[in-house]
Motif scaffolding. Structure first.
Motif, PDB file in Angstrom:
ATOM      1  N   ALA A 411     -76.376 -29.486 -88.133  1.00 47.28           N
ATOM      2  CA  ALA A 411     -76.777 -30.639 -87.323  1.00 47.28           C
ATOM      3  C   ALA A 411     -77.986 -30.349 -86.436  1.00 47.28           C
ATOM      4  O   ALA A 411     -78.171 -29.236 -85.954  1.00 47.28           O
ATOM      5  CB  ALA A 411     -75.610 -31.063 -86.448  1.00 47.28           C
ATOM      6  N   ALA A 412     -78.817 -31.380 -86.257  1.00 47.00           N
ATOM      7  CA  ALA A 412     -79.975 -31.261 -85.360  1.00 47.00           C
ATOM      8  C   ALA A 412     -79.505 -31.383 -83.917  1.00 47.00           C
ATOM      9  O   ALA A 412     -78.562 -32.125 -83.634  1.00 47.00           O
ATOM     10  CB  ALA A 412     -80.976 -32.358 -85.679  1.00 47.00           C
ATOM     11  N   PRO A 413     -80.146 -30.680 -82.974  1.00 44.49           N
ATOM     12  CA  PRO A 413     -79.763 -30.850 -81.570  1.00 44.49           C
ATOM     13  C   PRO A 413     -80.009 -32.292 -81.118  1.00 44.49           C
ATOM     14  O   PRO A 413     -80.882 -32.983 -81.652  1.00 44.49           O
ATOM     15  CB  PRO A 413     -80.686 -29.886 -80.824  1.00 44.49           C
ATOM     16  N   ASP A 414     -79.252 -32.730 -80.152  1.00 44.77           N
ATOM     17  CA  ASP A 414     -79.425 -34.045 -79.542  1.00 44.77           C
ATOM     18  C   ASP A 414     -80.897 -34.241 -79.153  1.00 44.77           C
ATOM     19  O   ASP A 414     -81.534 -33.313 -78.637  1.00 44.77           O
ATOM     20  CB  ASP A 414     -78.525 -34.045 -78.297  1.00 44.77           C
ATOM     21  N   PRO A 415     -81.500 -35.432 -79.391  1.00 46.13           N
ATOM     22  CA  PRO A 415     -82.931 -35.631 -79.092  1.00 46.13           C
ATOM     23  C   PRO A 415     -83.290 -35.289 -77.646  1.00 46.13           C
ATOM     24  O   PRO A 415     -84.367 -34.748 -77.384  1.00 46.13           O
ATOM     25  CB  PRO A 415     -83.146 -37.120 -79.372  1.00 46.13           C
ATOM     26  N   ALA A 416     -82.384 -35.580 -76.694  1.00 45.70           N
ATOM     27  CA  ALA A 416     -82.673 -35.273 -75.288  1.00 45.70           C
ATOM     28  C   ALA A 416     -82.795 -33.768 -75.084  1.00 45.70           C
ATOM     29  O   ALA A 416     -83.647 -33.289 -74.330  1.00 45.70           O
ATOM     30  CB  ALA A 416     -81.563 -35.835 -74.402  1.00 45.70           C
ATOM     31  N   VAL A 417     -81.932 -33.011 -75.805  1.00 50.50           N
ATOM     32  CA  VAL A 417     -81.994 -31.548 -75.713  1.00 50.50           C
ATOM     33  C   VAL A 417     -83.243 -31.054 -76.437  1.00 50.50           C
ATOM     34  O   VAL A 417     -84.004 -30.216 -75.935  1.00 50.50           O
ATOM     35  CB  VAL A 417     -80.727 -30.913 -76.334  1.00 50.50           C
ATOM     36  N   ARG A 418     -83.475 -31.629 -77.635  1.00 46.32           N
ATOM     37  CA  ARG A 418     -84.632 -31.200 -78.443  1.00 46.32           C
ATOM     38  C   ARG A 418     -85.939 -31.363 -77.663  1.00 46.32           C
ATOM     39  O   ARG A 418     -86.842 -30.505 -77.752  1.00 46.32           O
ATOM     40  CB  ARG A 418     -84.669 -32.034 -79.736  1.00 46.32           C
ATOM     41  N   SER A 419     -86.023 -32.444 -76.861  1.00 43.21           N
ATOM     42  CA  SER A 419     -87.269 -32.707 -76.141  1.00 43.21           C
ATOM     43  C   SER A 419     -87.539 -31.648 -75.058  1.00 43.21           C
ATOM     44  O   SER A 419     -88.659 -31.501 -74.595  1.00 43.21           O
ATOM     45  CB  SER A 419     -87.222 -34.101 -75.493  1.00 43.21           C
ATOM     46  N   ARG A 420     -86.521 -30.914 -74.669  1.00 39.76           N
ATOM     47  CA  ARG A 420     -86.693 -29.896 -73.630  1.00 39.76           C
ATOM     48  C   ARG A 420     -86.967 -28.507 -74.218  1.00 39.76           C
ATOM     49  O   ARG A 420     -87.146 -27.531 -73.479  1.00 39.76           O
ATOM     50  CB  ARG A 420     -85.464 -29.848 -72.731  1.00 39.76           C
ATOM     51  N   VAL A 421     -86.955 -28.416 -75.558  1.00 35.15           N
ATOM     52  CA  VAL A 421     -87.218 -27.128 -76.227  1.00 35.15           C
ATOM     53  C   VAL A 421     -88.618 -27.208 -76.842  1.00 35.15           C
ATOM     54  O   VAL A 421     -88.901 -28.129 -77.611  1.00 35.15           O
ATOM     55  CB  VAL A 421     -86.168 -26.867 -77.332  1.00 35.15           C
ATOM     56  N   ALA A 422     -89.477 -26.256 -76.510  1.00 35.62           N
ATOM     57  CA  ALA A 422     -90.863 -26.327 -76.992  1.00 35.62           C
ATOM     58  C   ALA A 422     -90.940 -26.171 -78.506  1.00 35.62           C
ATOM     59  O   ALA A 422     -91.666 -26.886 -79.187  1.00 35.62           O
ATOM     60  CB  ALA A 422     -91.699 -25.258 -76.295  1.00 35.62           C
ATOM     61  N   SER A 423     -90.197 -25.222 -79.072  1.00 32.43           N
ATOM     62  CA  SER A 423     -90.298 -25.025 -80.523  1.00 32.43           C
ATOM     63  C   SER A 423     -88.939 -24.691 -81.137  1.00 32.43           C
ATOM     64  O   SER A 423     -88.100 -24.034 -80.513  1.00 32.43           O
ATOM     65  CB  SER A 423     -91.305 -23.927 -80.858  1.00 32.43           C
ATOM     66  N   VAL A 424     -88.755 -25.196 -82.367  1.00 34.60           N
ATOM     67  CA  VAL A 424     -87.546 -24.899 -83.139  1.00 34.60           C
ATOM     68  C   VAL A 424     -87.964 -24.178 -84.412  1.00 34.60           C
ATOM     69  O   VAL A 424     -88.868 -24.633 -85.126  1.00 34.60           O
ATOM     70  CB  VAL A 424     -86.765 -26.190 -83.486  1.00 34.60           C
TER      71      VAL A 424
END
Ligand code: SF4
Ligand code: SF4
Ligand code: FES
Length: 528
Positions: A411-424
C-alpha cells in the motif's frame, strides 16, 4: 517391537502400523487406491490384497495391522492374479480418456494397469455413459465416468473440512459420485480433492488443459500467502518443443500442490494459497529500473540516485524504511544492514491481516515471515511507528520494500503523510501501491524467484526456493541492498549468494544461530 517378515525380509515395526504403511515406509509399494495417509481407512478398493501366512483368504494390507511374527507375501501368483482381476474390474466402465485427461502422467489407473493389469479385457458390453465436466464448485469439475469410487474425496470433505459436500448416489453398478442439489463444493480447501483423486475424475479448473504434467518442473518450496507456511511443490512449465515454438521457454507457474509435512500442513493446503501464483503473472510487474517512476533508467544510474537520496536523509537523521512481512529473512537482514551502513534510520514492518484464523490451516496474518521479521528487527519495528514519524515531518527519504507475492498489499502511504516525505524509493516486483509516484523504482524478485528463509507463526524456519528466473531486471532484495550500500559508500559486505546472507544472519541474530540451507532441509527446523 513387533517383527514382520515382508517378502522374506524381517523388519521391526511400531505397534499399530498397518502392513501397507510398513511396506511404504520401507520403500516397497503395494498398489492402493482408497488408502491415503491423511484419511481414515475405508478398505473399499481391494487393490492392496496380500497373502498372510495362515490366513485362508487374501487380506487388504491397508486395514491389517502387523503382529509379531506375521509373514506377508506381496508378489505371489495368487496376489498377482487378484490384482489383475481388480484392474480388469476397474477398467470395465472407465473411459479411454487418457489423451485428453489432465491426470495422464500421474494417473494411478494408468500406472497400475501397466504394472499389475492383465493387459486385456473380457468385457464386451457397452460401457456406462455418465456425466462429464460437471461444474461442482468454483474450482473443481467432475467427470463421473472416470471415478473408481475410492471415496477419498468423500472422506476428505467428511473428515478434514467437515463440510460433507460430496457423496455417493444410487447403488450397485449405477453408483456415482456427486454433490447434493444446491450445495456446491465451495469450502476453502476444495482443491485438495483434486490432488487426492487417484484418477482424473476431479480436475482443477485453473489447471485443466494447461499443460501435460511431463512438461512440468517441480520445486519443493513454501507457500508465502499466510503465516502457516504450508509446504508445497511449485510446478513450472519447461521448454516445450512440441507445444510452443521451438526453443521457447514456458517458465510460468502452472500449478501449486501441497507437499506433506506433518509439523506444518499435514497433506493439505488452502485454495487461496494454491492459486496465489496467479498474481505473479496477472498483476503489472516492474521489470526495469525507473527514476523517476515511469521513466526507464540505467540500473547503475537509478541505484546511484536512490543511494544519494537515502544517504542524504541518513546524514540528516531522517531516513526510514517500511518492509513487507513476506520478505525472506535474508532480505530483511540485508535491509537492516543497509540502514546501519548508512548511519541508521527507523525501520517498520507492515502488518497484513485479512479474515480470521480457521480451524485447519489458514491464518489471518498474511505475513509469511512476520515472526522472522520480529526476530531480526524487533517487535517494536512497526509500519505505524514509521508513518507517525513521517507525519510529524521527521522522515526525508522513505524506502519501501514491497510485497513479493501480492501487489494489493504494497500500500501507498496516506497522501497527507506522503506530502511530508521528500522522496520515496521503492523496491519490489509490482508497479502498484507504494510504487506509484516513487522517485526511484528498482525491480525485485517476486516469490518463487529467489531462495531464502521464512519463519512461520510457530517459529519454524523453512526454505523458500527459486522456481524460475526473475522477470526483467528483477533481483533478490539482499542483492539490491548490497548495490545501494556500495553506491552510497556504506560499510556493508558484498554478499554473492543468499547462503552467505544466511550465514551472516546466523552469526548475528541468536534465533538463527546454526541455521543454513542444509540444516533447514526440506521440512524446516523449529526455532519457536
Ligand atoms: S472422484 Fe476420485 S477421489 Fe472421489 S471417489 Fe471418485 S476416484 Fe475417488
Ligand atoms: S494456509 Fe496459508 S500457507 Fe497454507 S496454503 Fe493457505 S495461504 Fe498458503
Ligand atoms: S487401499 Fe486397501 S482396500 Fe483400498
Amino acid at each position: 517391537m513387533p517383527k514382520l517378515i515382508l517378502d522374506g525380509e524381517e523388519i521391526e515395526i511400531v505397534p499399530g502400523t498397518t502392513v501397507l504403511a510398513a511396506a511404504l515406509s520401507r520403500g516397497r509399494d503395494i498398489p492402493h487406491y482408497c488408502w491415503h495417509a491423511g484419511l481414515s481407512v475405508a478398505g473399499n478398493c481391494r487393490m492392496c490384497l496380500v497373502e498372510v501366512e495362515r490366513s485362508p483368504k487374501l487380506v487388504i494390507a491397508c486395514a491389517t495391522q502387523v503382529a509379531d511374527g506375521m509373514v506377508v507375501r506381496t508378489e505371489t501368483d495368487r496376489v498377482k492374479k487378484a490384482r489383475a482381476a481388480m484392474m480388469e474390474f476397474f477398467l470395465i466402465n472407465h473411459p479411454l480418456d487418457c489423451p485428453i485427461c489432465d491426470q495422464a502422467g500421474e494417473c494411478r489407473l494408468q500406472e497400475y494397469a501397466v504394472e499389475h493389469g492383465a493387459g486385456r479385457s473380457r468385457f464386451v458390453e457397452a460401457k456406462l455413459t455418465l456425466n462429464k465436466a460437471v461444474d461442482i464448485g468454483p474450482h473443481v469439475l467432475l467427470d463421473q465416468e472416470r471415478c473408481i469410487q475410492c471415496s477419498r474425496c468423500v472422506r476428505f470433505c467428511d473428515e478434514i473440512t467437515g463440510t460433507s459436500e460430496l457423496a455417493f448416489f444410487r447403488r450397485g453398478e449405477r453408483t456415482v459420485i456427486g454433490i447434493y442439489p444446491g450445495r456446491p463444493l465451495d469450502n476453502a480447501y476444495s482443491g485438495n480433492v483434486v490432488d487426492i483423486c487417484p484418477v482424473g475424475a476431479l480436475t482443477l479448473k485453473e489447471f485443466r488443459f494447461a499443460t501435460r504434467v511431463w512438461y512440468l518442473k517441480n520445486t519443493p518450496t513454501v507457500c508465502a500467502a499466510c503465516a502457516r507456511g504450508c509446504n508445497v511443490l511449485v510446478a513450472v512449465g519447461q521448454q516445450q518443443v512440441l507445444m510452443t515454438t521451438q526453443g521457447q521457454t514456458d517458465d510460468r507457474i502452472k500449478r501449486i500442490v501441497p507437499r506433506p509435512n506433518e509439523d506444518v500442513n499435514g497433506h493439505w493446503m488452502c485454495d487461496e494459497g494454491r492459486l496465489s501464483y496467479r498474481t505473479l503473472s496477472s498483476a503489472p510487474r516492474l521489470e526495469t529500473a525507473e527514476a523517476p517512476a515511469g521513466t526507464a533508467a540505467d540500473w547503475d544510474d537509478a541505484v546511484a540516485r536512490a543511494a544519494a537520496l537515502l544517504g542524504d536523509a541518513a546524514r540528516a537523521g531522517r531516513l526510514a524504511a517500511i518492509l513487507s512481512p513476506r520478505l525472506t529473512a535474508e532480505d530483511l537482514f540485508a535491509w537492516r544492514r543497509l540502514l546501519e551502513a548508512l548511519g541508521g534510520g527507523r525501520i517498520g514492518v507492515r502488518r497484513i491481516a485479512r479474515g480470521a484464523d480457521d480451524a485447519l490451516l489458514v491464518r489471518a496474518d498474511k505475513g509469511a515471515n512476520s515472526t522472522g521479521a520480529a526476530w531480526i528487527l524487533g517487535e517494536s519495528a512497526t509500519e505505524a511507528a514509521v508513518l507517525e514519524a513521517a507525519a510529524r515531518g521527521e522522515v526525508a527519504a522513505l524506502l519501501v520494500v514491497g510485497d513479493p507475492l501480492d501487489s494489493a498489499d504494497s500500500a501507498a502511504p496516506d497522501p497527507a503523510v506522503r506530502s511530508r516525505v521528500a522522496s520515496v524509493i521503492f523496491v519490489g516486483p509490482f508497479v502498484s501501491g507504494a510504487a506509484e509516484g516513487a522517485d526511484v523504482r528498482l525491480p525485485a524478485a517476486a516469490w518463487a524467484e529467489e531462495d531464502g528463509t521464512l519463519v512461520n507463526f510457530e517459529g519454524r524456519a523453512q526454505r523458500v526456493r527459486r522456481c524460475h528466473l526473475p522477470r526483467g531486471e528483477g533481483r533478490p532484495g539482499w542483492r539490491i541492498a548490497c548495490d545501494l550500500a556500495q553506491a552510497a559508500g556504506g560499510d556493508m559486505p558484498q554478499w554473492t549468494s543468499s547462503d552467505e546472507v544466511l550465514e551472516a544472519l546466523a552469526a548475528s541474530v541468536e534465533r538463527f544461530r546454526g541455521l543454513d540451507a542444509t540444516t533447514i532441509g526440506l521440512l524446516g527446523v523449529s526455532r519457536g
